[in-house]
Structure formats: structure tokens, C-alpha cells
Design a protein around this motif. Structure first.
Motif, PDB file in Angstrom:
ATOM      1  N   GLN A 168      -0.707   3.379  55.157  1.00  0.00           N
ATOM      2  CA  GLN A 168       0.652   2.859  55.077  1.00  0.00           C
ATOM      3  C   GLN A 168       1.595   3.880  54.443  1.00  0.00           C
ATOM      4  OE1 GLN A 168       0.916  -0.927  53.194  1.00  0.00           O
ATOM      5  NE2 GLN A 168       3.053  -1.223  53.697  1.00  0.00           N
ATOM      6  N   ARG A 169       2.653   4.181  55.127  1.00  0.00           N
ATOM      7  CA  ARG A 169       3.713   5.047  54.624  1.00  0.00           C
ATOM      8  C   ARG A 169       4.968   4.751  55.428  1.00  0.00           C
ATOM      9  NH1 ARG A 169       4.471   9.197  58.232  1.00  0.00           N
ATOM     10  NH2 ARG A 169       2.793   9.528  59.744  1.00  0.00           N
ATOM     11  N   ARG A 170       6.092   5.136  54.889  1.00  0.00           N
ATOM     12  CA  ARG A 170       7.344   4.867  55.587  1.00  0.00           C
ATOM     13  C   ARG A 170       7.442   5.756  56.819  1.00  0.00           C
ATOM     14  NH1 ARG A 170      11.595   2.006  54.085  1.00  0.00           N
ATOM     15  NH2 ARG A 170      13.584   2.322  55.143  1.00  0.00           N
ATOM     16  N   ASP A 171       7.662   5.130  57.956  1.00  0.00           N
ATOM     17  CA  ASP A 171       7.750   5.852  59.217  1.00  0.00           C
ATOM     18  C   ASP A 171       9.226   5.921  59.614  1.00  0.00           C
ATOM     19  OD1 ASP A 171       7.562   6.895  61.769  1.00  0.00           O
ATOM     20  OD2 ASP A 171       5.697   5.825  62.222  1.00  0.00           O
ATOM     21  N   VAL A 172       9.808   7.100  59.534  1.00  0.00           N
ATOM     22  CA  VAL A 172      11.237   7.241  59.818  1.00  0.00           C
ATOM     23  C   VAL A 172      11.539   6.978  61.285  1.00  0.00           C
ATOM     24  CG1 VAL A 172      11.641   8.835  57.911  1.00  0.00           C
ATOM     25  CG2 VAL A 172      10.946   9.733  60.148  1.00  0.00           C
ATOM     26  N   ARG A 173      10.527   7.070  62.151  1.00  0.00           N
ATOM     27  CA  ARG A 173      10.758   6.786  63.559  1.00  0.00           C
ATOM     28  C   ARG A 173      11.109   5.324  63.764  1.00  0.00           C
ATOM     29  NH1 ARG A 173       5.195   9.027  65.813  1.00  0.00           N
ATOM     30  NH2 ARG A 173       4.586   7.757  64.004  1.00  0.00           N
ATOM     31  N   LEU A 174      10.474   4.436  62.995  1.00  0.00           N
ATOM     32  CA  LEU A 174      10.803   3.017  63.077  1.00  0.00           C
ATOM     33  C   LEU A 174      12.235   2.775  62.630  1.00  0.00           C
ATOM     34  CD1 LEU A 174       7.533   1.390  61.689  1.00  0.00           C
ATOM     35  CD2 LEU A 174       8.250   1.598  64.073  1.00  0.00           C
ATOM     36  N   ASP A 175      12.639   3.428  61.547  1.00  0.00           N
ATOM     37  CA  ASP A 175      14.017   3.290  61.072  1.00  0.00           C
ATOM     38  C   ASP A 175      14.999   3.800  62.118  1.00  0.00           C
ATOM     39  OD1 ASP A 175      13.090   2.285  58.652  1.00  0.00           O
ATOM     40  OD2 ASP A 175      12.938   4.277  57.764  1.00  0.00           O
ATOM     41  N   GLY A 211       7.895  -6.578  65.824  1.00  0.00           N
ATOM     42  CA  GLY A 211       6.480  -6.938  65.875  1.00  0.00           C
ATOM     43  C   GLY A 211       5.596  -5.835  65.335  1.00  0.00           C
ATOM     44  N   TYR A 212       5.924  -4.594  65.667  1.00  0.00           N
ATOM     45  CA  TYR A 212       5.155  -3.448  65.169  1.00  0.00           C
ATOM     46  C   TYR A 212       5.269  -3.350  63.646  1.00  0.00           C
ATOM     47  CZ  TYR A 212       3.342   1.334  65.019  1.00  0.00           C
ATOM     48  OH  TYR A 212       2.591   2.450  64.745  1.00  0.00           O
ATOM     49  N   THR A 213       6.505  -3.453  63.137  1.00  0.00           N
ATOM     50  CA  THR A 213       6.734  -3.297  61.704  1.00  0.00           C
ATOM     51  C   THR A 213       6.086  -4.427  60.903  1.00  0.00           C
ATOM     52  OG1 THR A 213       8.851  -2.219  62.203  1.00  0.00           O
ATOM     53  CG2 THR A 213       8.503  -2.987  59.950  1.00  0.00           C
ATOM     54  N   ALA A 214       6.225  -5.658  61.389  1.00  0.00           N
ATOM     55  CA  ALA A 214       5.636  -6.801  60.683  1.00  0.00           C
ATOM     56  C   ALA A 214       4.124  -6.653  60.582  1.00  0.00           C
ATOM     57  CB  ALA A 214       6.001  -8.101  61.402  1.00  0.00           C
ATOM     58  N   THR A 215       3.491  -6.176  61.636  1.00  0.00           N
ATOM     59  CA  THR A 215       2.042  -5.973  61.607  1.00  0.00           C
ATOM     60  C   THR A 215       1.675  -4.836  60.672  1.00  0.00           C
ATOM     61  OG1 THR A 215       1.916  -6.721  63.894  1.00  0.00           O
ATOM     62  CG2 THR A 215       0.025  -5.520  63.050  1.00  0.00           C
ATOM     63  N   PHE A 216       2.444  -3.783  60.706  1.00  0.00           N
ATOM     64  CA  PHE A 216       2.183  -2.621  59.861  1.00  0.00           C
ATOM     65  C   PHE A 216       2.237  -2.995  58.386  1.00  0.00           C
ATOM     66  CE2 PHE A 216       3.394   1.520  57.973  1.00  0.00           C
ATOM     67  CZ  PHE A 216       2.339   2.270  58.439  1.00  0.00           C
ATOM     68  N   PHE A 268       2.550  -6.456  56.903  1.00  0.00           N
ATOM     69  CA  PHE A 268       1.812  -7.640  56.470  1.00  0.00           C
ATOM     70  C   PHE A 268       0.360  -7.623  56.933  1.00  0.00           C
ATOM     71  CE2 PHE A 268       6.305  -8.875  56.749  1.00  0.00           C
ATOM     72  CZ  PHE A 268       6.506  -9.247  55.425  1.00  0.00           C
ATOM     73  N   GLY A 269       0.051  -6.882  57.997  1.00  0.00           N
ATOM     74  CA  GLY A 269      -1.334  -6.732  58.392  1.00  0.00           C
ATOM     75  C   GLY A 269      -2.130  -5.989  57.346  1.00  0.00           C
ATOM     76  N   SER A 270      -1.547  -4.922  56.811  1.00  0.00           N
ATOM     77  CA  SER A 270      -2.208  -4.187  55.727  1.00  0.00           C
ATOM     78  C   SER A 270      -2.412  -5.085  54.514  1.00  0.00           C
ATOM     79  CB  SER A 270      -1.368  -2.968  55.343  1.00  0.00           C
ATOM     80  OG  SER A 270      -1.228  -2.078  56.423  1.00  0.00           O
ATOM     81  N   MET A 271      -1.436  -5.907  54.216  1.00  0.00           N
ATOM     82  CA  MET A 271      -1.536  -6.807  53.070  1.00  0.00           C
ATOM     83  C   MET A 271      -2.650  -7.828  53.267  1.00  0.00           C
ATOM     84  SD  MET A 271       1.654  -8.812  51.300  1.00  0.00           S
ATOM     85  CE  MET A 271       2.606  -7.292  51.386  1.00  0.00           C
ATOM     86  N   MET A 272      -2.758  -8.376  54.490  1.00  0.00           N
ATOM     87  CA  MET A 272      -3.823  -9.343  54.759  1.00  0.00           C
ATOM     88  C   MET A 272      -5.200  -8.700  54.672  1.00  0.00           C
ATOM     89  SD  MET A 272      -2.715 -11.926  57.824  1.00  0.00           S
ATOM     90  CE  MET A 272      -1.362 -13.089  57.638  1.00  0.00           C
ATOM     91  N   MET A 273      -5.324  -7.486  55.161  1.00  0.00           N
ATOM     92  CA  MET A 273      -6.611  -6.805  55.150  1.00  0.00           C
ATOM     93  C   MET A 273      -7.035  -6.429  53.739  1.00  0.00           C
ATOM     94  SD  MET A 273      -5.941  -4.416  58.520  1.00  0.00           S
ATOM     95  CE  MET A 273      -7.417  -3.441  58.341  1.00  0.00           C
ATOM     96  N   GLU A 274      -6.077  -6.104  52.879  1.00  0.00           N
ATOM     97  CA  GLU A 274      -6.400  -5.652  51.530  1.00  0.00           C
ATOM     98  C   GLU A 274      -6.472  -6.798  50.530  1.00  0.00           C
ATOM     99  OE1 GLU A 274      -3.375  -2.854  50.623  1.00  0.00           O
ATOM    100  OE2 GLU A 274      -4.039  -1.378  52.126  1.00  0.00           O
ATOM    101  N   ARG A 275      -5.610  -7.813  50.683  1.00  0.00           N
ATOM    102  CA  ARG A 275      -5.502  -8.844  49.653  1.00  0.00           C
ATOM    103  C   ARG A 275      -5.803 -10.237  50.159  1.00  0.00           C
ATOM    104  NH1 ARG A 275       0.174  -7.668  46.759  1.00  0.00           N
ATOM    105  NH2 ARG A 275      -0.720  -9.192  45.295  1.00  0.00           N
ATOM    106  N   LEU A 325       0.234  -2.779  69.572  1.00  0.00           N
ATOM    107  CA  LEU A 325       0.349  -1.326  69.444  1.00  0.00           C
ATOM    108  C   LEU A 325       0.080  -0.875  68.020  1.00  0.00           C
ATOM    109  CD1 LEU A 325       3.546  -0.652  71.619  1.00  0.00           C
ATOM    110  CD2 LEU A 325       1.169  -0.214  72.246  1.00  0.00           C
ATOM    111  N   ALA A 326       0.592  -1.625  67.038  1.00  0.00           N
ATOM    112  CA  ALA A 326       0.390  -1.262  65.631  1.00  0.00           C
ATOM    113  C   ALA A 326      -1.084  -1.321  65.247  1.00  0.00           C
ATOM    114  CB  ALA A 326       1.199  -2.193  64.738  1.00  0.00           C
ATOM    115  N   LEU A 327      -1.842  -2.186  65.889  1.00  0.00           N
ATOM    116  CA  LEU A 327      -3.279  -2.326  65.602  1.00  0.00           C
ATOM    117  C   LEU A 327      -4.137  -1.390  66.448  1.00  0.00           C
ATOM    118  CD1 LEU A 327      -3.489  -6.224  65.296  1.00  0.00           C
ATOM    119  CD2 LEU A 327      -3.593  -4.532  63.460  1.00  0.00           C
ATOM    120  N   GLY A 328      -3.497  -0.457  67.132  1.00  0.00           N
ATOM    121  CA  GLY A 328      -4.244   0.548  67.871  1.00  0.00           C
ATOM    122  C   GLY A 328      -4.704   0.106  69.233  1.00  0.00           C
TER     123      GLY A 328
END
Length: 249
Positions: free
Chosen positions: A33-40, A82-87, A89-96, A239-242
Motif C-alpha cells: 500500500q502506497r499513494r498512487d499518483v496515477r489514481l489521483d 472501485g479500484y481505490t476502495a479495494t486498494f 479497504f481490502g488491505s484493511m480487511m486482510m490485515e485487521r 483489477l485491484a486484486l490482480g
């Protein structure tokens, strides 16, 4: 291994539990997880395309993608959302865990809902004030605010449940509905990514064929049909999940 070990009490139940656990285990992998300037960049571009596309009689509207293809800024916005939300909150669900991820996601939905209500009230007040100040009541009809004059309580009540939407105030309610349903969708996507994508496509086809939609007030249905637009949102999550990378030969 002896027969006594195989048929030991509780052994079938333990095997069934292990198989169930393997089935629901998260197999998706997200990039670090890191800020992706392409999404912005593209989310800002989508907002500009939406803004320019709604300026009447403007030469700038010719620079929007709706004049050169079959999509518009709203399509890009929903896909990136959809991509950003998965990126995030998906990480949050997987970790916590699911509960933490779902509560954080729903808190975001609440923030969006409050923002929509404030925008909704400012919009109604501005149109009402301008129409009466300049004695141009046609603006009330043009911006779909006329029901406020005849049925103010009912109109505001329908606005609270997202059924009443003035002109050009459709995208944010769509985003709120998609995000509100996303905790459960994301839980399944983290385990059965491709199956959920296929189900999303099936729901889209069913919505187009059977005309599934949500009702609007005072009549009609949602301009942005959530049952159809969810396909872009889920595709962004896929797409965010590969999903695309895993599908390459």
C-alpha cells in the motif's frame, strides 16, 4: 495409520472444518500500500470531464470523452472508485479482519451521505432563491426542484433516502449505494475474485434484460442504474486484486 485413527471420534468434523477454512481463506494479494499518483490524476481528470460535460453551449465540452467514444467521466470515476476502495479497504480487511474493514468502509459511506445531504440542501436553497429573486420560476422545473414547492416535507423525506435527486445530482447517490453494498462484495472478492466478477456481469445483463432499477421520486427510476453501474465498480475491484494479471497467458 490404523483404522482406529481414521475413524476416531470427531475426525470427520475436523476434516470438514479444515476444508471449509481452506475454502474461505483469503487468496488475493494486493500490492504494497502506497499513494498512487496515477489514481489521483485520473480521478481528477474524471471530475473535470464531468464538470466540463455539464456546461451548456461550451466549446470545452468538445474535449470530453463522451464526444469520441461510448463512455464519459462518470464511467472513469466509478471504475477508479472501485479500484481505490479495494486498494484501501481490502488491505484493511486482510490485515485487521472483516469487522474492522467493514466498519471503516461504512464510516466512509456515512461521510459521503452527510456530504450529499449538505450539497442537496445548498442546491435546493440556491435554485429556490435564484428562481424567486429573478422571478423565473421555470428554473424550478428545469432543475427538477418544483416538487419542493408543492410537497416540501415529502420531497425532503424522499431526498433523505436518495429517491429524490435534482438535476445533475445523480452520481454521488450512486457512489453511496455502491459503497454501502461493498463490504459484503469485497469479503467475497478477497476469496472468490473471478466468481464475483462473473456474478457482477450476470447482474448487469439481468438488469438490462429485465429492466431492474431503483425507483425515483416523484416518478421514474434512477438515471444511473446501480444494478448496471456496479459492473464498472466491481471491475475496478477485480483489477485491484490482480484479476487482469492472473488472467494473462
Amino acid at each position: 495409520m490404523t483404522d482406529e485413527t481414521i475413524h476416531a471420534p470427531g475426525r470427520p468434523l475436523q476434516v470438514a472444518f479444515l476444508r471449509l477454512w481452506e475454502t474461505i481463506t483469503i487468496r488475493s494479494v494486493l500490492v504494497k500500500q502506497r499513494r498512487d499518483v496515477r489514481l489521483d490524476l485520473f480521478r481528477g481528470l474524471a471530475n473535470w470531464l464531468i464538470f466540463l460535460g455539464h456546461i451548456p453551449d461550451s466549446a470545452l465540452a468538445w474535449f470530453t470523452t463522451r464526444n469520441y467514444g461510448f463512455s464519459d467521466g462518470a464511467d472513469l470515476f466509478v471504475l477508479i472508485s472501485g479500484y481505490t476502495a479495494t486498494f484501501v479497504f481490502g488491505s484493511m480487511m486482510m490485515e485487521r479482519g472483516f469487522v474492522i474493514g467493514a466498519t471503516r468502509l461504512l464510516r466512509r459511506v456515512w461521510q459521503l451521505y452527510v456530504a450529499h445531504l449538505l450539497l442537496f440542501l445548498v442546491y435546493l436553497t440556491a435554485v429556490h432563491y435564484i428562481a424567486h429573486s429573478f422571478d423565473d420560476l421555470h428554473l424550478m422545473d428545469q432543475f427538477n426542484v418544483a416538487p419542493l414547492m408543492n410537497f416540501p416535507v415529502e420531497t425532503l423525506s424522499q431526498g433523505l433516502i436518495l429517491k429524490f435527486k435534482p438535476l445533475n445530482l445523480d452520481v454521488l447517490p450512486l457512489y453511496i449505494v455502491l459503497m454501502a453494498a461493498f463490504p459484503v462484495v469485497l469479503w467475497f472478492m478477497l476469496r472468490w475474485r473471478n466468481a464475483v466478477m462473473i456474478g457482477s456481469l450476470g447482474l448487469y445483463l439481468a438488469a438490462r434484460h429485465y429492466e431492474l432499477n431503483l425507483p425515483s421520486y416523484p416518478a421514474g427510476v434512477w438515471y444511473f442504474n446501480p444494478f448496471a453501474w456496479q459492473l464498472l465498480f466491481v471491475f475496478g475491484a477485480w483489477l485491484a486484486l490482480g484479476g487482469a494479471a492472473a488472467s494473462r497467458w
